[in-house]
Scaffold this active site. Structure first.
Site, PDB file in Angstrom:
ATOM      1  N   SER A   1       3.431  17.337   2.402  1.00 45.15           N
ATOM      2  CA  SER A   1       4.490  17.052   3.378  1.00 45.15           C
ATOM      3  C   SER A   1       5.833  17.675   3.026  1.00 45.15           C
ATOM      4  O   SER A   1       6.802  17.507   3.755  1.00 45.15           O
ATOM      5  CB  SER A   1       4.648  15.542   3.542  1.00 45.15           C
ATOM      6  OG  SER A   1       4.845  14.936   2.286  1.00 45.15           O
TER       7      SER A   1
ATOM      8  N   THR B   1       8.899  13.200   3.758  1.00 46.44           N
ATOM      9  CA  THR B   1      10.116  13.935   3.429  1.00 46.44           C
ATOM     10  C   THR B   1      10.768  13.388   2.161  1.00 46.44           C
ATOM     11  O   THR B   1      10.820  12.180   1.974  1.00 46.44           O
ATOM     12  CB  THR B   1      11.106  13.752   4.585  1.00 46.44           C
ATOM     13  OG1 THR B   1      10.502  14.330   5.728  1.00 46.44           O
ATOM     14  CG2 THR B   1      12.435  14.397   4.307  1.00 46.44           C
TER      15      THR B   1
ATOM     16  N   THR C   1      11.395  19.042   3.810  1.00 48.92           N
ATOM     17  CA  THR C   1      10.125  18.580   4.392  1.00 48.92           C
ATOM     18  C   THR C   1       9.361  19.727   5.051  1.00 48.92           C
ATOM     19  O   THR C   1       9.961  20.754   5.389  1.00 48.92           O
ATOM     20  CB  THR C   1      10.407  17.509   5.467  1.00 48.92           C
ATOM     21  OG1 THR C   1       9.191  16.874   5.864  1.00 48.92           O
ATOM     22  CG2 THR C   1      11.062  18.098   6.704  1.00 48.92           C
TER      23      THR C   1
ATOM     24  N   ARG D   1       8.713  22.987  16.639  1.00 50.25           N
ATOM     25  CA  ARG D   1       9.296  21.635  16.565  1.00 50.25           C
ATOM     26  C   ARG D   1      10.115  21.484  15.265  1.00 50.25           C
ATOM     27  O   ARG D   1       9.678  21.857  14.187  1.00 50.25           O
ATOM     28  CB  ARG D   1       8.173  20.593  16.588  1.00 50.25           C
ATOM     29  CG  ARG D   1       8.652  19.142  16.510  1.00 50.25           C
ATOM     30  CD  ARG D   1       8.603  18.605  15.106  1.00 50.25           C
ATOM     31  NE  ARG D   1       9.016  17.202  15.047  1.00 50.25           N
ATOM     32  CZ  ARG D   1       9.277  16.554  13.918  1.00 50.25           C
ATOM     33  NH1 ARG D   1       9.159  17.159  12.763  1.00 50.25           N
ATOM     34  NH2 ARG D   1       9.648  15.298  13.941  1.00 50.25           N
TER      35      ARG D   1
ATOM     36  N   THR E   1      13.740   9.206   6.516  1.00 54.11           N
ATOM     37  CA  THR E   1      12.362   9.685   6.518  1.00 54.11           C
ATOM     38  C   THR E   1      11.641   9.010   7.675  1.00 54.11           C
ATOM     39  O   THR E   1      12.054   7.945   8.127  1.00 54.11           O
ATOM     40  CB  THR E   1      11.690   9.378   5.160  1.00 54.11           C
ATOM     41  OG1 THR E   1      10.345   9.864   5.183  1.00 54.11           O
ATOM     42  CG2 THR E   1      11.661   7.902   4.843  1.00 54.11           C
ATOM     43  N   GLY E   2      10.581   9.654   8.148  1.00 58.25           N
ATOM     44  CA  GLY E   2       9.838   9.083   9.273  1.00 58.25           C
ATOM     45  C   GLY E   2       9.935   9.968  10.505  1.00 58.25           C
ATOM     46  O   GLY E   2      10.156  11.172  10.392  1.00 58.25           O
TER      47      GLY E   2
HETATM   48  C1  SD4 Z   1      10.377  14.915  10.418  1.00 60.44           C
HETATM   49  N1  SD4 Z   1      11.479  13.173   9.198  1.00 60.44           N
HETATM   50  O1  SD4 Z   1      10.097  16.108  10.440  1.00 60.44           O
HETATM   51  C2  SD4 Z   1      10.533  14.246   9.074  1.00 60.44           C
HETATM   52  C3  SD4 Z   1       9.191  13.832   8.590  1.00 60.44           C
HETATM   53  C4  SD4 Z   1       9.173  12.692   7.625  1.00 60.44           C
HETATM   54  O2  SD4 Z   1       8.167  10.899   6.738  1.00 60.44           O
HETATM   55  O3  SD4 Z   1      10.142  12.276   7.100  1.00 60.44           O
HETATM   56  N2  SD4 Z   1       8.102  12.055   7.405  1.00 60.44           N
HETATM   57  O4  SD4 Z   1      10.499  14.243  11.444  1.00 60.44           O
END
Ligand code: SD4
Length: 335
Positions: free
Chosen positions: A83, A195, A213, A223, A246-247
């Site tokens: 990731s 991330t 990330t 994207r 994160t997320g």
């Molecule tokens: C995203 N925030 O590309 C990042 C991905 C991530 O936990 O943090 N995943 O949207």
């Protein structure tokens, strides 16, 4: 004016609270200089290794900016991590595209988004900040800039990531879900995310942050999430503190999440209360969506107090300071 006496008074109150309420996550560790820094905090379990690298710089009096760059490079180079950086899962067309940003104590910042073929986007982001008048370079332009700066072009898709992508292609269902944690998860459990957002305060009390990330696995080509966007995935204000996220990046961008957390701390919120309010904004706007996704914020204030809040349980973060080099903390969650 914030003087040393007032600082000691505040921090000893916090230390007292910690003694009777050990589950609070807004803590301040006093080091020998009676300050809560140097300190570095990072999202997720892999933050432990990243922090250790950052500590080599922070613990010897180095600058927070150098520390967060060095720390973020650890998961970027980890081929078992799908990731962040090299070996990140590709987009739905098989391209590994990386996002990162960095911000220093002067409010300088730089980022790259959707960058292919370069294994250390955080270092390219730093050069965007230092060598150009711009803040964000994207796609081919970012790769071109990196090559001009001496970075090596390489294939980022590993055999393992390719296999995972090919498996996904069987159904190729375009409903990319960020893996969020189940309710039983604990810090230390092995997950294949996410991330890394990193915040550090150096011995001089200066704050910097980094975020890097490969974004959402099997995302639509082009994207970009919150991670390379200053104010969304990362924000630092040296007078107040820093925040990172994160997320599911779309929800973070919609709420300018990290900027919001820092502004709330400016108004007097503790780091975890500020993160909680930012999470609540996301939930309030889209309660049904929020049930299905993870978003977590991590924040630190000028005193070195830190806190976090996430929609779903299982969000871990790592803390490293003079007392603890490898502390993994379970963040607070809404559900
Ligand atoms: C995203 N925030 O590309 C990042 C991905 C991530 O936990 O943090 N995943 O949207």
């Amino acid at each position: 004016m914030y003087n040393r006496r007032k600082f000691l008074k505040t921090t000893s109150t916090v230390a007292g609270l910690v003694a009777i309420a050990p589950r609070t996550f807004s803590k301040s560790f006093l080091n020998k200089n009676n300050t809560g820094f140097p300190i570095v905090i990072s999202t997720w379990d892999f933050g432990v290794a990243a922090n250790k690298e950052a500590w080599k710089i922070l613990g010897t009096g180095g600058r927070a900016l150098d520390a967060v760059e060095a720390g973020a490079r650890i998961p970027e180079a980890d081929l078992n991590n799908h990731s962040v950086g090299k070996a990140g899962y590709p987009d739905r067309d098989g391209h590994v595209t990386l996002d990162a940003c960095i911000m220093d104590e002067f409010g300088n910042c730089g980022g790259v988004a959707g960058m292919e073929y370069i294994a250390h986007p955080i270092s390219v982001a730093r050069l965007v900040m230092e060598k150009t008048p711009h803040v964000l370079l994207v796609g081919e332009g970012a790769t071109q800039f990196a090559v001009e700066q001496g970075f090596k072009k390489e294939t980022l898709l590993t055999d393992e990531s390719k296999k995972a992508w090919e498996k996904w292609l069987v159904t190729a269902k375009y409903s990319p879900v960020i893996n969020f944690e189940n309710k039983q998860s604990k810090p230390g459990d092995k997950y294949n995310h996410d991330t890394i957002g990193m915040l550090a305060i150096d011995a001089k009390g200066n704050i910097s942050g980094a975020c890097t990330t490969s974004g959402m696995a099997f995302k639509l080509h082009g994207r970009v999430g919150d991670s390379p966007i200053i104010g969304a995935g990362l924000y630092v204000d040296n007078e107040v503190g820093g925040a990172t996220s994160t997320g599911v990046g779309e929800e973070v961008i919609r709420n300018v999440g990290s900027f919001l957390v820092v502004e709330l701390m400016r108004q007097g919120y503790s780091p975890d209360a500020a993160c909680k309010e930012a999470v609540n904004r996301i939930i309030k706007k889209k309660p049904e969506t929020a049930k299905q996704i993870q978003v977590g914020f991590l924040a630190i204030n000028k005193k070195g107090e830190y806190g976090s809040y996430a929609i779903q349980p299982g969000f871990s973060f790592a803390v490293c300071n003079q007392e603890k080099q490898d502390l993994l903390v379970s963040g607070k969650s809404y559900y």
